[in-house]
Design an enzyme around this catalytic site. Structure first.
Site, short mmCIF file in Angstrom:
data_model
loop_
_atom_site.label_atom_id
_atom_site.label_comp_id
_atom_site.label_asym_id
_atom_site.label_seq_id
_atom_site.Cartn_x
_atom_site.Cartn_y
_atom_site.Cartn_z
N ASP A 1 -11.34 -1.09 -23.71
CA ASP A 1 -11.28 -1.08 -22.24
C ASP A 1 -11.19 0.33 -21.70
O ASP A 1 -10.49 1.17 -22.25
CB ASP A 1 -10.00 -1.79 -21.75
CG ASP A 1 -10.13 -3.29 -21.76
OD1 ASP A 1 -11.25 -3.78 -21.97
OD2 ASP A 1 -9.11 -3.95 -21.57
N PRO B 1 0.82 -1.21 0.00
CA PRO B 1 0.00 0.00 0.00
C PRO B 1 0.85 1.27 0.00
O PRO B 1 0.35 2.34 -0.28
CB PRO B 1 -0.83 -0.12 1.28
CG PRO B 1 -0.16 -1.16 2.11
CD PRO B 1 0.59 -2.04 1.18
N GLU C 1 3.44 -5.83 8.60
CA GLU C 1 3.71 -4.42 8.30
C GLU C 1 4.65 -4.26 7.10
O GLU C 1 5.06 -3.16 6.79
CB GLU C 1 4.32 -3.73 9.52
CG GLU C 1 3.41 -3.75 10.74
CD GLU C 1 2.03 -3.15 10.48
OE1 GLU C 1 1.96 -2.04 9.91
OE2 GLU C 1 1.02 -3.80 10.82
N ARG D 1 -3.70 -10.65 -19.28
CA ARG D 1 -4.74 -10.54 -20.31
C ARG D 1 -4.27 -9.71 -21.50
O ARG D 1 -4.91 -9.71 -22.54
CB ARG D 1 -6.05 -10.00 -19.72
CG ARG D 1 -5.99 -8.61 -19.22
CD ARG D 1 -7.27 -8.22 -18.50
NE ARG D 1 -8.41 -8.02 -19.40
CZ ARG D 1 -8.61 -6.92 -20.15
NH1 ARG D 1 -7.72 -5.95 -20.11
NH2 ARG D 1 -9.66 -6.82 -20.92
#
Ligand code: 6GU
Length: 332
Positions: free
Chosen positions: A177, A93, A120, A162
């Site tokens: 897309d 993150p 963490e 993909r």
């Protein structure tokens, strides 16, 4: 393309044996190897984490097993003929936001290694040392916190795989897309319809049945512009004005003007829906609001696909029950 994934939960990656990715592997387009990080621990408890220097909550993944794992995986891949160094992807993150542009860039690389952190995160010296020998990318899949990098790895691998030539049945299906380069670049895809043309009194917009390809393309672009205005004004800000024709500018300025009149017979049951067309420009023009533009057409169509990507790719991975009596780092 070769992909190695190092994790303490190899079972978390079993979706890589299913559907689009599973088929791409069966067809030899993608070579996936999942490894259990604990294989590279040396203590009886197979410890992968420890308390953070400086204090604070949670645990940090120890550098030694990670470095041993990366050395072994890099060595194994090189032994089967890959001379260029792999790119190390660390989902976190704290990373740079992963975008379609990253997927397009990564698909051109021959070899990716994903390091899935838990707790963490991984001791920072692992990425720092790896940068000495290979490109390292720390990527986040969004502004929220997951329990570990495994699901983020699934997301990134699917977005990349993909795009591999031959993975999608219809080569064109990548073109429209949302976020992909092309006519709809930078816009959300609008609603889509299939048969029947009248379903429970809900009719398909007539232009789509007209056979007028120019009118259909224009309608789709209008819908994409309206949806983007309604749901992602941040994307509208980033559109290149030079790429917008007069009609685009009109639709952006007044997204509900000229919009398809609603053919929804249930509109009366939603008293707020049509009461103020100016208040929510996207409301009437966007019946596909909850659809999934990226849905995988091959999903569920291959129940026999290999459901255990770790099983044959890494015989020594030790993905069975952990014998350790006190590893003290259960998933949270
Ligand atoms: Cl890449 N990892 C984790 N653990 N949480 C996340 C993430 C990645 N991206 C957003 N949240």
């Amino acid at each position: 393309m070769r992909i190695d994934v190092v994790t303490i939960f190899p079972e978390y990656l079993t979706p890589l044996g299913v559907s689009l990715i599973g088929k791409a592997r069966q067809r030899g387009l993608l070579d996936v190897h999942v490894h259990d990080l604990r294989r590279w621990t040396t203590d009886v408890h197979r410890t992968v984490d420890d308390t953070p220097y400086g204090g604070g909550p949670g645990m940090v993944m120890k550098p030694e097993p990670w470095w041993a794992a990366l050395a072994a995986v890099t060595e194994a891949g090189s032994a089967v003929g890959r001379v260029a160094p792999p790119t190390l992807v660390i989902p976190t993150p704290s990373g740079r936001p992963f975008t379609q542009r990253d997927a397009q860039r990564l698909v051109a690389l021959p070899w990716l290694i994903f390091a899935c952190g838990r707790y963490e995160g991984i001791d920072a010296r692992v990425a720092e040392r790896a940068r000495g020998t290979m490109p390292v990318e720390e990527l986040s899949i969004g502004d929220y916190v997951l329990a570990g990098g495994e699901v983020a790895t699934l997301v990134i691998v699917e977005a990349v795989a993909r795009l591999l030539p031959g993975v999608l049945g219809n080569a064109d299906s990548v073109v429209d897309d949302s976020f992909a380069p092309g006519a709809m670049s930078g816009l959300l895809e609008g609603p889509v319809y299939t048969k029947p043309a009248d379903w429970d009194g809900r009719t398909v917009p007539p232009v789509l049945l007209s056979g007028n390809h120019a009118a259909i393309a224009r309608w789709r672009r209008d819908q994409a512009l309206r949806r983007t205005v309604a749901l992602r004004p941040d994307l509208v800000q980033r559109l290149d004005p030079a790429e917008l024709d007069r009609r685009d500018q009109d639709v952006l300025a007044a997204p509900s003007v000229g919009a398809e009149p609603s053919s929804d017979p249930g509109a009366d049951s939603d008293p707020g829906a049509d009461s103020d067309p100016g208040a929510d420009p996207g409301a009437d023009s966007d019946p596909g609001a909850d659809s999934d533009p990226g849905a995988d057409p091959g999903a569920d169509s291959d129940p026999g696909a290999d459901s255990d990507p770790g099983a044959d790719s890494d015989p020594g991975a030790g993905s069975g029950p952990d014998p350790s009596p006190s590893r003290g780092d259960q998933d949270r």
